[in-house]
Motif scaffolding. Structure first.
Motif, PDB file in Angstrom:
ATOM      1  N   TYR A  51      -5.178  -0.501   8.898  1.00 42.02           N
ATOM      2  CA  TYR A  51      -5.478  -1.477   7.845  1.00 42.02           C
ATOM      3  C   TYR A  51      -7.509  -1.096   7.098  1.00 42.02           C
ATOM      4  CZ  TYR A  51      -1.329  -3.314   9.517  1.00 42.02           C
ATOM      5  OH  TYR A  51      -0.164  -3.490  10.040  1.00 42.02           O
ATOM      6  N   ALA A  52      -8.055  -0.901   7.873  1.00 37.31           N
ATOM      7  CA  ALA A  52      -9.263  -0.228   7.563  1.00 37.31           C
ATOM      8  C   ALA A  52      -9.195   0.506   6.788  1.00 37.31           C
ATOM      9  CB  ALA A  52     -10.005  -0.192   9.018  1.00 37.31           C
ATOM     10  N   GLU A  53      -8.267   2.064   7.071  1.00 38.96           N
ATOM     11  CA  GLU A  53      -8.184   3.592   6.499  1.00 38.96           C
ATOM     12  C   GLU A  53      -7.060   2.662   5.181  1.00 38.96           C
ATOM     13  OE1 GLU A  53      -8.564   7.184   5.652  1.00 38.96           O
ATOM     14  OE2 GLU A  53      -9.333   5.743   7.511  1.00 38.96           O
ATOM     15  N   CYS A  54      -6.182   1.383   5.235  1.00 38.97           N
ATOM     16  CA  CYS A  54      -5.777   2.020   3.848  1.00 38.97           C
ATOM     17  C   CYS A  54      -6.416   0.852   2.428  1.00 38.97           C
ATOM     18  CB  CYS A  54      -4.163   0.810   4.518  1.00 38.97           C
ATOM     19  SG  CYS A  54      -3.402   1.392   5.490  1.00 38.97           S
ATOM     20  N   LEU A  55      -7.667   0.049   3.372  1.00 33.85           N
ATOM     21  CA  LEU A  55      -8.742  -0.760   2.782  1.00 33.85           C
ATOM     22  C   LEU A  55      -9.562   0.906   1.607  1.00 33.85           C
ATOM     23  CD1 LEU A  55      -9.546  -3.970   4.283  1.00 33.85           C
ATOM     24  CD2 LEU A  55      -8.327  -3.248   2.209  1.00 33.85           C
ATOM     25  N   ARG A  56     -10.015   1.469   2.832  1.00 32.75           N
ATOM     26  CA  ARG A  56     -10.910   2.088   2.355  1.00 32.75           C
ATOM     27  C   ARG A  56     -10.308   3.029   0.796  1.00 32.75           C
ATOM     28  NH1 ARG A  56     -11.899   7.407   2.151  1.00 32.75           N
ATOM     29  NH2 ARG A  56      -9.724   8.457   3.353  1.00 32.75           N
ATOM     30  N   ILE A  57      -8.681   4.111   0.542  1.00 33.93           N
ATOM     31  CA  ILE A  57      -8.274   4.456   0.351  1.00 33.93           C
ATOM     32  C   ILE A  57      -7.787   3.457  -0.969  1.00 33.93           C
ATOM     33  CG2 ILE A  57      -6.044   5.350  -0.454  1.00 33.93           C
ATOM     34  CD1 ILE A  57      -5.863   6.001   2.594  1.00 33.93           C
TER      35      ILE A  57
ATOM     36  N   ASN B  24     -10.443   4.215  -5.286  1.00 34.13           N
ATOM     37  CA  ASN B  24      -9.617   4.139  -5.664  1.00 34.13           C
ATOM     38  C   ASN B  24      -9.883   2.782  -7.383  1.00 34.13           C
ATOM     39  OD1 ASN B  24      -6.390   5.229  -7.703  1.00 34.13           O
ATOM     40  ND2 ASN B  24      -6.798   2.448  -7.280  1.00 34.13           N
ATOM     41  N   PHE B  25     -10.394   1.972  -6.693  1.00 31.95           N
ATOM     42  CA  PHE B  25     -11.539   0.901  -7.724  1.00 31.95           C
ATOM     43  C   PHE B  25     -12.676   1.357  -7.362  1.00 31.95           C
ATOM     44  CE2 PHE B  25      -7.995  -2.188  -6.321  1.00 31.95           C
ATOM     45  CZ  PHE B  25      -6.861  -2.054  -7.077  1.00 31.95           C
ATOM     46  N   GLU B  26     -13.456   1.870  -6.873  1.00 32.82           N
ATOM     47  CA  GLU B  26     -14.358   3.164  -7.201  1.00 32.82           C
ATOM     48  C   GLU B  26     -16.266   1.636  -6.176  1.00 32.82           C
ATOM     49  OE1 GLU B  26     -15.207   4.138 -11.074  1.00 32.82           O
ATOM     50  OE2 GLU B  26     -13.960   5.535 -10.812  1.00 32.82           O
ATOM     51  N   ASN B  27     -15.222   0.952  -5.707  1.00 29.49           N
ATOM     52  CA  ASN B  27     -16.620   0.247  -5.104  1.00 29.49           C
ATOM     53  C   ASN B  27     -16.540   1.108  -3.903  1.00 29.49           C
ATOM     54  OD1 ASN B  27     -17.302  -2.051  -3.958  1.00 29.49           O
ATOM     55  ND2 ASN B  27     -15.861  -3.113  -3.932  1.00 29.49           N
ATOM     56  N   LYS B  28     -18.128   1.558  -3.553  1.00 31.18           N
ATOM     57  CA  LYS B  28     -18.634   2.449  -2.566  1.00 31.18           C
ATOM     58  C   LYS B  28     -18.974   1.890  -1.641  1.00 31.18           C
ATOM     59  CE  LYS B  28     -21.329   6.177  -2.719  1.00 31.18           C
ATOM     60  NZ  LYS B  28     -21.793   5.743  -1.098  1.00 31.18           N
ATOM     61  N   GLU B  29     -19.205   0.634  -1.678  1.00 33.52           N
ATOM     62  CA  GLU B  29     -19.743  -0.223  -0.510  1.00 33.52           C
ATOM     63  C   GLU B  29     -19.191  -0.282   0.409  1.00 33.52           C
ATOM     64  OE1 GLU B  29     -22.408  -4.545  -0.177  1.00 33.52           O
ATOM     65  OE2 GLU B  29     -21.773  -3.619  -2.137  1.00 33.52           O
TER      66      GLU B  29
ATOM     67  N   PHE C   7       0.871  -1.232   0.302  1.00 33.59           N
ATOM     68  CA  PHE C   7       0.018   0.043   0.017  1.00 33.59           C
ATOM     69  C   PHE C   7       0.641   1.433   0.150  1.00 33.59           C
ATOM     70  CE2 PHE C   7      -1.816   3.258   2.451  1.00 33.59           C
ATOM     71  CZ  PHE C   7      -3.085   3.414   2.083  1.00 33.59           C
ATOM     72  N   GLU C   8       2.014   1.567   0.625  1.00 26.52           N
ATOM     73  CA  GLU C   8       3.259   2.872   0.667  1.00 26.52           C
ATOM     74  C   GLU C   8       3.158   2.522  -0.617  1.00 26.52           C
ATOM     75  OE1 GLU C   8       3.338   4.564   3.726  1.00 26.52           O
ATOM     76  OE2 GLU C   8       1.896   4.259   3.839  1.00 26.52           O
ATOM     77  N   GLU C   9       3.957   1.771  -1.190  1.00 20.21           N
ATOM     78  CA  GLU C   9       3.869   1.670  -2.411  1.00 20.21           C
ATOM     79  C   GLU C   9       3.509   2.247  -2.912  1.00 20.21           C
ATOM     80  OE1 GLU C   9       7.744   1.198  -3.312  1.00 20.21           O
ATOM     81  OE2 GLU C   9       8.385   1.336  -1.520  1.00 20.21           O
ATOM     82  N   GLY C  10       2.438   1.794  -3.078  1.00 21.29           N
ATOM     83  CA  GLY C  10       1.027   2.723  -4.150  1.00 21.29           C
ATOM     84  C   GLY C  10       1.224   1.165  -4.765  1.00 21.29           C
ATOM     85  N   MET C  11       0.510   0.572  -4.375  1.00 16.17           N
ATOM     86  CA  MET C  11       1.029  -1.041  -5.254  1.00 16.17           C
ATOM     87  C   MET C  11      -0.939  -1.252  -5.171  1.00 16.17           C
ATOM     88  SD  MET C  11       4.461  -2.714  -5.681  1.00 16.17           S
ATOM     89  CE  MET C  11       4.398  -4.069  -6.273  1.00 16.17           C
ATOM     90  N   PHE C  12      -1.628  -0.734  -4.620  1.00 15.79           N
ATOM     91  CA  PHE C  12      -3.160  -1.378  -4.628  1.00 15.79           C
ATOM     92  C   PHE C  12      -3.469  -2.950  -5.065  1.00 15.79           C
ATOM     93  CE2 PHE C  12      -4.430   3.130  -4.233  1.00 15.79           C
ATOM     94  CZ  PHE C  12      -3.160   3.871  -3.237  1.00 15.79           C
ATOM     95  N   ASP C  13      -3.377  -3.520  -5.778  1.00 16.79           N
ATOM     96  CA  ASP C  13      -3.560  -4.313  -6.127  1.00 16.79           C
ATOM     97  C   ASP C  13      -3.157  -5.684  -5.623  1.00 16.79           C
ATOM     98  OD1 ASP C  13      -5.376  -4.002  -8.609  1.00 16.79           O
ATOM     99  OD2 ASP C  13      -3.340  -3.734 -10.174  1.00 16.79           O
ATOM    100  N   SER C  14      -1.701  -5.180  -5.579  1.00 11.04           N
ATOM    101  CA  SER C  14      -1.146  -6.627  -4.489  1.00 11.04           C
ATOM    102  C   SER C  14      -1.458  -6.407  -2.874  1.00 11.04           C
ATOM    103  CB  SER C  14       0.454  -6.726  -4.874  1.00 11.04           C
ATOM    104  OG  SER C  14       0.691  -6.922  -5.695  1.00 11.04           O
ATOM    105  N   ALA C  15      -1.539  -5.444  -2.704  1.00  7.44           N
ATOM    106  CA  ALA C  15      -2.056  -4.617  -0.925  1.00  7.44           C
ATOM    107  C   ALA C  15      -3.203  -5.097  -0.911  1.00  7.44           C
ATOM    108  CB  ALA C  15      -2.393  -3.209  -1.045  1.00  7.44           C
TER     109      ALA C  15
END
Length: 575
Positions: A347-353, A357-362, A319-327
């Motif tokens: 980690y909830a804050e990381c997942l929210r971001i 980014n993936f536009e998964n509002k739910e 996540f810190e590296e910006g590799m959201f798929d792997s994170a």
């Protein structure tokens, strides 16, 4: 079978609790129950000794003790001692504290006998049972407070638990010098500080946790049997520095833990390596080496909880590296499957971001709700943390003041030890010198005195005869003068008596007149006060009626406002 054995064990333990109660005929506190060498006391002491090494075996022996004749009639000391042992055995064998009321009585009892065996307020000794008995009772009192704190903690009464742990330390530090805290006492101090370390760490009170952690290390190093706890404590202290953002200090403790662990095939070693790898990344040492280390650690995980913990660390770095798929691959299963992780909100804050980014509002909204609930509970904990910090600060201030006083006394004693011998040597030298000099002076003075004595002896005799004659004449004159004075005194006494009787009669008449005036004036004042009091009561009654009318009106207004607020809230919720 194991569950059935536990149920049977608890049933027998309840029988022990009943038998360990104090009988109505128990001796008084000033008696000798804690000094006697009864069979019951010896049996309890053997169970106590075994409990420090093998708690499960000690529980088995306690169950046998319940069926023995010794358990049928325990003295007061033995009954409370037995209840405290039961609480410790329940705790060390992972049972809940089921003898809470009896334990509280034991705490009060041990407090009372320690106060009786302790020191008076002026510092004089008041113990009557001997030093060894006094020390034993103080240790039992500290243990009673400790296990009472465990009971509070099991009921989620964190403030009360912390108070009991701190009281435990106060009792130990009051009755034992540091050099006496060895063996079981050192182990007990380790347990107490370790409980405080875990308590403060759970409340994210890093500074008090570090202070207690350093004390835990001190007793681990002091008592050889605790050496295996040193790496665990290093990791615990490192985590506190980590939470404070002091990554360099945290990494140093993780490295020390790794260096002490000879066996790498255990979860403690893997925790230390994993935490160090994360610190390496956060300190800018690159991602490749930390990531390789973490992925290797994952493969050695022995449980699902451990595997998910490693997932959180790896996912956070991605996540810190910006590799959201792997994170997301690592964070999502770990967040869902590991609900007891204390850093879950991070980690909830990381997942929210990531979800945003993936536009998964739910899923993003679910994370927002989790974070909001956590922050609400965090706000509720601020008062709790404030109380804990105040308690710990008070304890540390008192401890530092006591240490300063002891250091001052020690400095004074050291100074006295140095100065007194020097002063004694100087005084002896002065005395010897003065004695030698005085012998010479004494001889010269003796010769001169002999000459003067012969001259003055005759003068003294003549003077003595003259003084005797003058004294006889003065005595005769004094006797004549005394007779004249006695005659004048008798005449004066007769006149004074007559004058005094006349004054008394006049004063009596005057007093009777004044009393009549006072009685009359007092009666008038009482009547005036009575009328004034009646007026005040009437005024107060009228005011009270007005206030009641105002309160009734105010209640109606509040009721209307409450109904309107409920309607507005319902409308708001509907909207």
């Amino acid at each position: 079978m194991k569950c059935l054995r536990h149920i049977l064990g608890l049933g027998l333990l309840l029988a022990v609790m009943v038998k360990c109660g104090s009988s109505p005929d128990s001796p008084a506190l000033t008696g000798t129950p804690s000094q006697s060498g009864t069979a019951a006391l010896e049996a309890l002491e053997e169970i106590d000794s075994l409990m420090w090494k093998q708690p499960d075996s000690a529980l088995t022996v306690m169950l046998k003790f319940a069926a023995s004749p010794e358990a049928d009639s325990l003295a007061e000391f033995e009954g409370h001692y037995c209840q405290m042992l039961i609480s410790e055995l329940l705790y060390k064998n992972d049972y809940g504290q089921s003898n809470r009321e009896d334990l509280l009585k034991a705490v009060d009892y041990f407090d009372s006998i320690v106060a009786a065996d302790g020191y008076k307020t002026d510092g004089r000794k008041a113990d009557t049972r001997g030093v060894s008995i006094q020390k034993r009772d103080a240790f039992l009192d500290a243990r009673a407070h400790y296990i009472n704190g465990v009971g509070f903690y099991e009921k989620d009464s964190v403030v009360e638990a912390c108070g009991e742990y701190l009281r435990t330390l106060e009792v130990m530090e009051e009755h034992f010098e540091e050099r006496a805290l060895t063996g079981k006492r050192a182990v007990f101090m380790f347990y107490t500080y370790n409980r405080l370390l875990e308590l403060f760490s759970a409340q994210f009170m890093m500074d008090p946790a570090i202070t207690c952690g350093e004390q835990v290390l001190y007793y681990c190093q002091k008592e050889a049997s605790l050496s295996n706890q040193i790496p665990i404590t290093f990791i615990f202290i490192g985590k506190q520095y980590d939470k404070n953002g002091k990554k360099v200090d945290a990494r140093q403790y993780y490295v020390r833990a790794i260096e002490m662990l000879q066996d790498s095939d255990n979860v403690v070693f893997r925790d230390a390596v994993s935490l160090k790898a994360l610190c390496d990344y956060q300190l800018g040492l690159g991602i490749d080496q930390p990531m390789n280390t973490l992925k290797q650690i994952v493969s050695f995980s022995e449980s699902e909880a451990e595997r998910l913990t490693r997932f959180l660390t790896i996912g956070y770095i991605f996540f810190e590296e910006g590799m959201f798929d792997s994170a997301l691959v690592y964070l999502e299963p770990a967040f869902i499957g590991y609900e007891n992780n204390p850093y879950r909100v991070k980690y909830a804050e990381c997942l929210r971001i990531i979800y945003d980014n993936f536009e998964n509002k739910e899923k993003s909204d679910a994370c927002v709700k989790f974070i909001a609930d956590y922050r609400r509970s965090e706000g509720e904990n601020k008062t709790l943390i404030s109380k804990l910090e105040a308690m710990f600060k008070t304890y540390m201030d008192q401890k530092q003041q006591k240490e300063a006083e002891e250091a001052h006394e020690k400095s004074i004693r050291k100074t006295i030890v140095i100065i007194v011998p020097i002063a004694i040597v100087v005084v002896i030298a002065i005395i010897i010198f003065a004695k030698l000099k005085s012998k010479k002076l004494l001889k010269e003075q003796q010769e001169e005195a002999n000459i003067r004595f012969g001259v003055t002896e005759q003068e003294h005799k003549n003077e003595l005869r003259r003084l005797q004659a003058e004294a006889e004449q003065r005595l005769t004159d004094a006797e004549q003068q005394l007779e004249k004075v006695e005659m004048k005194h008798q005449q004066w006494m007769a006149k004074a008596k007559e004058r005094h009787e006349k004054e008394l009669r006049e004063q009596k008449e005057q007093s009777e007149k004044e009393m009549e005036k006072i009685k009359k004036r007092h009666k008038e004042e009482l009547e005036t006060e009575r009328l004034s009091y009646q007026k005040e009561q009437e005024t107060l009654r009228q005011n009270l009626q007005q206030r009641e009318a105002q309160v009734n009106a105010l209640e109606k207004v509040l009721k209307q406002q409450s109904e309107e607020a409920a309607k507005q809230r319902e409308a708001f919720l509907n909207e």
